[in-house]
Write a protein that holds these residues in place. Sequence first.
Motif, PDB file in Angstrom:
ATOM      1  N   ILE A 142       0.932  -1.435  -0.056  1.00 11.53           N
ATOM      2  CA  ILE A 142      -0.006  -0.027  -0.066  1.00 11.53           C
ATOM      3  C   ILE A 142       0.898   1.220  -0.045  1.00 11.53           C
ATOM      4  O   ILE A 142       0.563   2.145  -0.945  1.00 11.53           O
ATOM      5  CB  ILE A 142      -0.796  -0.060   1.143  1.00 11.53           C
ATOM      6  N   GLU A 143       1.657   1.289   0.953  1.00 11.91           N
ATOM      7  CA  GLU A 143       2.854   2.431   0.945  1.00 11.91           C
ATOM      8  C   GLU A 143       3.489   2.611  -0.391  1.00 11.91           C
ATOM      9  O   GLU A 143       3.692   3.861  -0.773  1.00 11.91           O
ATOM     10  CB  GLU A 143       3.665   2.295   2.152  1.00 11.91           C
ATOM     11  N   GLU A 144       4.132   1.644  -0.904  1.00  9.13           N
ATOM     12  CA  GLU A 144       4.729   1.687  -2.297  1.00  9.13           C
ATOM     13  C   GLU A 144       3.954   2.419  -3.135  1.00  9.13           C
ATOM     14  O   GLU A 144       4.432   3.265  -4.149  1.00  9.13           O
ATOM     15  CB  GLU A 144       5.219   0.442  -2.686  1.00  9.13           C
ATOM     16  N   THR A 145       2.623   2.006  -3.408  1.00 11.90           N
ATOM     17  CA  THR A 145       1.843   2.382  -4.551  1.00 11.90           C
ATOM     18  C   THR A 145       1.541   4.098  -4.183  1.00 11.90           C
ATOM     19  O   THR A 145       1.494   4.894  -4.999  1.00 11.90           O
ATOM     20  CB  THR A 145       0.703   1.539  -4.762  1.00 11.90           C
ATOM     21  N   LEU A 146       1.235   4.405  -2.894  1.00  9.67           N
ATOM     22  CA  LEU A 146       0.949   5.718  -2.603  1.00  9.67           C
ATOM     23  C   LEU A 146       1.995   6.566  -2.805  1.00  9.67           C
ATOM     24  O   LEU A 146       2.117   7.646  -3.265  1.00  9.67           O
ATOM     25  CB  LEU A 146       0.488   5.948  -1.303  1.00  9.67           C
TER      26      LEU A 146
END
Length: 96
Positions: A72-76
């Motif tokens: 999730i963090e990587e995509t954001l």
Amino acid sequence: MKTKTVIHIVNDGVELMEYFSSKNNTLLQLLFLDLNMQRKKNIECLKEMRAKYEFKDIAIATYFTSLSENDIEETLINGANVYVNKPNSFDELKQA
């Protein structure tokens, strides 16, 4: 008042980037990216799109079954606007 909605579906990340490089396409307002796309991954597409000025206003929603905070963090961090837990059906996706 009815809003005309046009949906364009591609099979993988390579087709997505080919769609955007075509001069005959209509620039999207909202893009849904599956984390596990074939041939070119979600993160690669995000990075390429966000590096180009003409894509800055496209809202990008990533969706996948993983609840990994790293995913999730990587995509954001790489330009997605929102994360959506992958629904089981298209109707559930529309509701999300």
